[in-house]
Write an enzyme that holds these catalytic residues in place. Structure first.
Site, PDB file in Angstrom:
ATOM      1  N   PHE A  32       0.833  -1.138   0.148  1.00  0.00           N
ATOM      2  CA  PHE A  32      -0.057  -0.022  -0.113  1.00  0.00           C
ATOM      3  C   PHE A  32       0.698   1.229  -0.012  1.00  0.00           C
ATOM      4  O   PHE A  32       0.579   2.239  -0.683  1.00  0.00           O
ATOM      5  CB  PHE A  32      -0.896   0.041   1.247  1.00  0.00           C
ATOM      6  N   HIS A 126      -1.089  -1.890   7.472  1.00  0.00           N
ATOM      7  CA  HIS A 126      -1.465  -1.041   6.691  1.00  0.00           C
ATOM      8  C   HIS A 126      -2.840  -1.241   6.331  1.00  0.00           C
ATOM      9  O   HIS A 126      -3.444  -1.929   5.517  1.00  0.00           O
ATOM     10  CB  HIS A 126      -0.630  -0.663   5.524  1.00  0.00           C
ATOM     11  N   TYR A 127      -3.909  -0.831   7.172  1.00  0.00           N
ATOM     12  CA  TYR A 127      -5.303  -1.189   7.028  1.00  0.00           C
ATOM     13  C   TYR A 127      -5.935  -0.723   5.593  1.00  0.00           C
ATOM     14  O   TYR A 127      -5.480   0.172   5.043  1.00  0.00           O
ATOM     15  CB  TYR A 127      -6.370  -0.808   8.065  1.00  0.00           C
ATOM     16  N   HIS A 128      -6.949  -1.446   5.188  1.00  0.00           N
ATOM     17  CA  HIS A 128      -7.509  -1.140   3.866  1.00  0.00           C
ATOM     18  C   HIS A 128      -8.981  -1.815   3.882  1.00  0.00           C
ATOM     19  O   HIS A 128      -9.096  -3.012   4.480  1.00  0.00           O
ATOM     20  CB  HIS A 128      -6.652  -2.009   2.802  1.00  0.00           C
ATOM     21  N   VAL A 129     -10.112  -1.323   3.513  1.00  0.00           N
ATOM     22  CA  VAL A 129     -11.265  -1.435   3.305  1.00  0.00           C
ATOM     23  C   VAL A 129     -11.654  -2.148   2.126  1.00  0.00           C
ATOM     24  O   VAL A 129     -11.567  -1.600   1.116  1.00  0.00           O
ATOM     25  CB  VAL A 129     -12.357  -0.239   3.559  1.00  0.00           C
TER      26      VAL A 129
END
Ligand SMILES: [Zn+2]
Length: 171
Positions: A32, A126-129
């Site tokens: 990301f 590394h968050y992701h939706v």
């Protein structure tokens, strides 16, 4: 297919693990952050760049049009993000909802985030939706065989379809 599903019956949760299962664990870089920085091949998967968040195609889509919304900042949880980022995040998810619904004539969408490796996050820090188009009966024909998911549309086609729509609705 939904072998390790919380609750054991809802296919909704299994796609979140797929990118982890097939990802290259030897690469310590963050895909990301790399995509956000641009310049590498991952850049070709980015369909929209906002101020605090961006939208990127999942390289291993669960269905056609599977996108992820992530902050530019390397943050591992929603609570680590500031208000400005969170507001843009949810508004961008809503934008993705509208665009995917219209473009892919979906019957529904799965929208979800996995926080932490234990919850199935492939890139845990590394968050992701995920925003995943769904259609009635789609689980009947979308199967995984020998680690290869059958998705009819090429990623380049998906990007060509979606990027102008995100750009348009942002103005
Ligand atoms: Zn990162």
């Amino acid at each position: 297919m939904p072998v390790d599903t919380p609750g054991g019956r809802d296919v909704l949760f299994s796609p979140w693990r797929y990118d982890y299962l097939v990802s290259d664990k030897s690469d310590s870089g963050c895909i990301f952050c790399e995509a956000a920085a641009g310049g590498r091949e991952d850049d070709s998967l980015v369909v929209y760049r906002g101020r605090k968040v961006f939208v990127i195609l999942n390289r291993y889509p669960y269905t056609n049009g599977h996108v992820m919304v992530a902050p530019y900042a390397h943050e591992g949880s929603l609570s680590a993000s500031g208000q400005e980022t969170l507001l843009e995040l949810i508004s961008t998810i809503a934008r993705a909802e509208k665009i995917l619904t219209r473009t892919y004539h979906t019957d529904g969408l799965n929208i979800g985030v996995n926080l932490g490796a234990a919850a199935g996050a492939g890139i845990a820090n590394h968050y992701h939706v995920h925003v995943v188009p769904r259609w009635k009966g789609d689980t009947n024909f979308m199967t995984v065989a020998a680690g290869v998911r059958v998705v009819p549309e090429e990623l380049s086609s998906t990007r060509a379809r979606l990027a102008p729509l995100f750009a348009e609705s942002a103005s």
